[in-house]
Design an enzyme around this catalytic site. Sequence first.
Site, PDB file in Angstrom:
ATOM      1  N   TRP A 168       0.821  -1.214   0.000  1.00 23.60           N
ATOM      2  CA  TRP A 168       0.000   0.000   0.000  1.00 23.60           C
ATOM      3  C   TRP A 168       0.854   1.263   0.000  1.00 23.60           C
ATOM      4  O   TRP A 168       0.476   2.268  -0.598  1.00 23.60           O
ATOM      5  CB  TRP A 168      -0.996  -0.026   1.164  1.00 23.60           C
ATOM      6  N   ASP A 176      -1.474   6.440   6.490  1.00 26.55           N
ATOM      7  CA  ASP A 176      -2.559   5.522   6.128  1.00 26.55           C
ATOM      8  C   ASP A 176      -2.717   4.557   7.293  1.00 26.55           C
ATOM      9  O   ASP A 176      -1.847   3.724   7.552  1.00 26.55           O
ATOM     10  CB  ASP A 176      -2.163   4.772   4.848  1.00 26.55           C
ATOM     11  N   LYS A 208     -12.509  -1.876   7.206  1.00 25.31           N
ATOM     12  CA  LYS A 208     -11.866  -2.920   8.012  1.00 25.31           C
ATOM     13  C   LYS A 208     -12.330  -2.848   9.466  1.00 25.31           C
ATOM     14  O   LYS A 208     -12.756  -3.835  10.036  1.00 25.31           O
ATOM     15  CB  LYS A 208     -10.359  -2.800   7.922  1.00 25.31           C
TER      16      LYS A 208
HETATM   17  C1  LIG Z   1      -3.372  -0.202   4.469  1.00 28.28           C
HETATM   18  C2  LIG Z   1      -4.291  -0.102   3.293  1.00 28.28           C
HETATM   19  N1  LIG Z   1      -4.307   1.025   2.572  1.00 28.28           N
HETATM   20  C3  LIG Z   1      -5.112   1.162   1.503  1.00 28.28           C
HETATM   21  C4  LIG Z   1      -5.945   0.148   1.106  1.00 28.28           C
HETATM   22  C5  LIG Z   1      -6.832   0.359  -0.105  1.00 28.28           C
HETATM   23  O1  LIG Z   1      -8.128   0.577   0.323  1.00 28.28           O
HETATM   24  P1  LIG Z   1      -9.295   0.906  -0.678  1.00 28.28           P
HETATM   25  O2  LIG Z   1      -9.699  -0.382  -1.305  1.00 28.28           O
HETATM   26  O3  LIG Z   1     -10.365   1.485   0.212  1.00 28.28           O
HETATM   27  O4  LIG Z   1      -8.805   1.899  -1.671  1.00 28.28           O
HETATM   28  C6  LIG Z   1      -5.976  -1.049   1.819  1.00 28.28           C
HETATM   29  C7  LIG Z   1      -6.878  -2.139   1.415  1.00 28.28           C
HETATM   30  O5  LIG Z   1      -6.789  -3.259   1.856  1.00 28.28           O
HETATM   31  C8  LIG Z   1      -5.111  -1.167   2.945  1.00 28.28           C
HETATM   32  O6  LIG Z   1      -5.092  -2.299   3.662  1.00 28.28           O
END
Ligand SMILES: Cc1ncc(COP(=O)(O)O)c(C=O)c1O
Length: 360
Positions: free
Chosen positions: A101, A170, A194
Site C-alpha cells: 500500500w 494511512d 476494516k
Molecule cells: C493499508 C491499506 N491502505 C489502503 C488500502 C486500499 O483501500 P481501498 O480499497 O479502500 O482503496 C488497503 C486495502 O486493503 C489497505 O489495507
Amino acid sequence: MRVSNFNGGPGTLPTEVLEEAARDMLDWRGTGMSVMENSHRGKKVIAMVKEAEMDFRDLLGLDDDWAVIFCQGGASLQFAMIALNFAGPGGRCDYINTGLWSTKAYKEAQICGAKPRLAASSEEEDFTYIPDAFDFDHEAKYVYITTNNTVRGTQWKKFPSGAPAPLVADMSSEFLSRPIDLEPFGLIYGGAQKNVGPAGVTVVAMRRDLADKARLDVPSMLSYPIYIKSDSMYNTPPVWGIYICGLTFKWLKNTIGGLSNMAAINRAKAEALYRAIDLSDGFYRGTARPCSRSVMNVTYRLPTEDLEKRFKKEAVQNGLEGLGGHRSVGGIRASLYNAVTQQDVSNLTEFMLEFQHKNA
Ligand SMILES: Cc1ncc(COP(=O)(O)O)c(C=O)c1O
C-alpha cells in the site's frame, strides 16, 4: 448463524451495529424512511454526520486544531489527494515503504507530478519488518507512512521520530484499534471497511495548519480545503457509510469503553494467535519479524501450499471464513479487526491445533 470472519477487508462489523442498522432500515429516527433515503441537506442527516464526527473526535482526542472530513474513493484516493494537496508538481515528499500500500501511494505521488523519495524501505527483506533508520529530506513537505501493513502483517510500534515534516499516515487496517499519540502527525486517514464501517467512506483527520498549506489548484472533489469548508457536503456524501461508522464509533465508546480498552482486547486476541503459531513446533510459521508483528493482521504459512489449501477449505467447513493470505503473497492471514471476538480467535486456535495433530 454468523461465522467467525477473519476477512482482510471488508471485515467483520460488531453484531450490535448491524442489528441497530437493521432496526433502523425502514424508519430511521422517525423519518419513515431509511437513512440512505433521506436528503443529505436535511437537518437529521446533517446532525447525524456531525454526531459521527464528534464521536470520532472523542475517541481519538482530536481538538479543534484538527479538521475531520468524510471522503469517497476508498483509501486509495487519498494516495493522490495527499500528493496533489501537499506536494503538487515537482513538490518533494518522503515515503517510508513498508509494503504494497505504501508502494502504491508512492507511485501515485509520481503520477501526480510530485517528487517522492524513499526515506526508508523494507522491500529488500520482503517487507517483513518495520524500518527504524531513516534518511529524511529536509525539503520534504510531508513524510508518508502506512501504520499497519495489511498484506505482510507488520505494524509500527513506535512511530518515526525526528522527521522534519509532519507524518501523513494511512491507518486503514488499524483504524481506531488503539490510542494514537498524534504529536508527530499532520494527517491520518482510514478506509472504513476494516474496522469501522462499509467500503465507500474514508475518514480523514488533518491539522488545520497543514490544511491551510494545501494547494488551491486541485479539482474540487480532490481538494481538502473544499471538503473542510463544506463539512464534507460539497456533493452528496456517502451517507450510509457515515451512518454505520457513527454507530461503530458509539459502540467503541459505549460498549467497549474507548480505544485503550479496544487496544487491550486486540492485544489479547493477537497474543493468543501468535502463541498458537509459536508453540506449533514450526508447523505454523509467522511471516513477519516478531518485533514488527501486527496486532491486526496475523500472517503465517504451513509446511506446504497443499496443506494451506486444505487448511483454508477445512476452516470454512468449521465456520472460520476469510483466512486466505492476500493474493500477492498467498499463505494464511487472520485479520483480527476490532469486531473479531476473543471467541472467534479461540475457535481458530482450536481448529489450528486439531489440524496440526492430523497433518504434522
Ligand atoms: C493499508 C491499506 N491502505 C489502503 C488500502 C486500499 O483501500 P481501498 O480499497 O479502500 O482503496 C488497503 C486495502 O486493503 C489497505 O489495507
